[in-house]
Design a protein around this motif. Sequence first.
Motif, short mmCIF file in Angstrom:
data_model
loop_
_atom_site.label_atom_id
_atom_site.label_comp_id
_atom_site.label_asym_id
_atom_site.label_seq_id
_atom_site.Cartn_x
_atom_site.Cartn_y
_atom_site.Cartn_z
N HIS A 1 2.91 40.29 4.13
CA HIS A 1 2.88 39.86 5.53
C HIS A 1 4.29 39.48 5.98
N PRO A 2 4.54 39.53 7.29
CA PRO A 2 5.84 39.06 7.78
C PRO A 2 5.96 37.54 7.62
N HIS A 3 7.16 37.10 7.27
CA HIS A 3 7.39 35.67 7.10
C HIS A 3 8.76 35.29 7.65
N THR A 4 9.06 34.02 7.62
CA THR A 4 10.39 33.50 7.95
C THR A 4 10.66 32.30 7.05
N ILE A 5 11.87 31.77 7.12
CA ILE A 5 12.12 30.42 6.60
C ILE A 5 12.69 29.60 7.74
N HIS A 6 11.95 28.59 8.12
CA HIS A 6 12.40 27.67 9.15
C HIS A 6 12.85 26.38 8.46
N PHE A 7 14.15 26.09 8.58
CA PHE A 7 14.68 24.86 7.98
C PHE A 7 14.71 23.74 9.00
N HIS A 8 14.38 22.54 8.56
CA HIS A 8 14.62 21.36 9.38
C HIS A 8 16.07 20.95 9.16
N GLY A 9 16.78 20.69 10.24
CA GLY A 9 18.20 20.37 10.16
C GLY A 9 18.82 20.70 11.51
N ILE A 10 20.15 20.61 11.55
CA ILE A 10 20.86 20.89 12.81
C ILE A 10 21.58 22.23 12.64
N HIS A 11 21.21 23.21 13.45
CA HIS A 11 21.78 24.56 13.30
C HIS A 11 21.58 25.37 14.57
N ARG A 12 22.18 26.58 14.57
CA ARG A 12 22.05 27.48 15.71
C ARG A 12 20.66 28.09 15.77
N ASP A 13 20.24 28.48 16.98
CA ASP A 13 18.88 29.01 17.16
C ASP A 13 18.63 30.26 16.35
N VAL A 14 19.65 31.12 16.20
CA VAL A 14 19.42 32.38 15.50
C VAL A 14 19.15 32.17 14.01
N MET A 15 19.44 30.96 13.52
CA MET A 15 19.20 30.64 12.11
C MET A 15 17.93 29.80 11.94
N ASP A 16 17.13 29.73 12.99
CA ASP A 16 16.02 28.79 13.00
C ASP A 16 14.74 29.32 12.35
N GLY A 17 14.70 30.62 12.05
CA GLY A 17 13.52 31.16 11.37
C GLY A 17 12.27 31.18 12.22
N VAL A 18 12.45 31.47 13.49
CA VAL A 18 11.31 31.53 14.42
C VAL A 18 11.18 32.96 14.96
N PRO A 19 10.00 33.55 14.90
CA PRO A 19 9.80 34.91 15.42
C PRO A 19 10.28 35.03 16.87
N GLY A 20 11.05 36.08 17.16
CA GLY A 20 11.53 36.31 18.52
C GLY A 20 12.86 35.66 18.81
N VAL A 21 13.33 34.79 17.95
CA VAL A 21 14.62 34.14 18.14
C VAL A 21 15.55 34.57 17.01
N GLY A 22 16.63 35.24 17.39
CA GLY A 22 17.58 35.69 16.38
C GLY A 22 17.31 37.10 15.88
#
Length: 358
Positions: free
Chosen positions: A153-174
């Motif tokens: 299945h498609p997945h991501t890694i979303h980290f909690h922390g302070i970073h740019r949106d393209v590194m946020d691991g959210v579908p459609g962003v980055g």
Amino acid sequence: MLNRRFSRRKALAGLGAIPVLGAAGIAKLAGLPSLDGAGPATAAEGSGHAKGGHLTSGSGHAGFAQGRETVDPKVNGFDPGQIVRDFDMGRTSRLPGGRTLREWDLVAVDKEIEVAPGVKFAAWTYNGRVPGPTLRAREGELLRVHFSNEGAHPHTIHFHGIHRDVMDGVPGVGEEVGGGLIEPGERFTYEFDASPFGFHHYHCHTSPLASHIHKGLYGAFIVDPKQGRPPADEVVLVQNGFDTNFDFGNEVYAVNTVAFHYLYRPIKVKRGELVRIYLLNILEFDQINSFHVHGNFFHRYPAGTSLEPVAFVDTIMQGQGERDVLELRFPYTGRYMFHAHKSEFAELGWMGFFEVVA
Ligand SMILES: [Cu+2]
């Protein structure tokens, strides 16, 4: 036969004075035949925990077949007894200018795991374990997490922390830089600063979110302050649960995945030594989780982002995604329970012992 109408609450209501459901009870609740195939077993002689503790329940104790108190680590390929102190420091190198670059490889793989003796769960994992590796860095470093999706299945890694949106691991962003949703067979490298210091976490952020998280795609993420914290015996406790019969409710609760593991394999600590607990609640489907330790109080540092505690208590509540650094010393030797103070969760697997030795 699976009985999906058999809810956990009905099961607990029927337990009466029985304080602990136990492994066989969980197997039944999870829609599986009991381990001995003959209904609830009696407490195994010499299983240890029934002696001298307040868990003693006589004949009412739902059974633990000899040698099946917890899951054989060989079955899962990971051991909660090791996960509790397993910090993955990754690999480091020096960037021009002297800054430290720290890198890890995370792979999403589908894998069947055992969450209580005889209770199988079709997990989605990072690196074959649930929770995923406890990633540990130091404030100010540059971090790179090389993610490869080898699951179905498609997945991501979303980290909690302070970073740019393209590194946020959210579908459609980055998506424009290859991030966003990572399809099976695809790879992506997340890059961000280790900031702020504290105790954070990471998880998949693909919809449906509850499914992707509760299947096992989460882990702890520690950013140590530049000056460090005082030396301590450090342990990681990830509060989780498993919906084994697909009714959007958990049948099994635990810390570090295997129900009752630390009840039978207590976490050994030394009397008088500072113990630092990294406590994360990633539990899906339930509104709250909680933590209580017996015979002691602890200092609470919410998300570990301050070096000053906000409270000195013996019980805390956590919503999903909430985490705390907790510090305590045990003044006496002996066995001290820790468990969810939501009794229902405790009885379905979320309880254990600290064994304090001289
Ligand atoms: Cu996912």
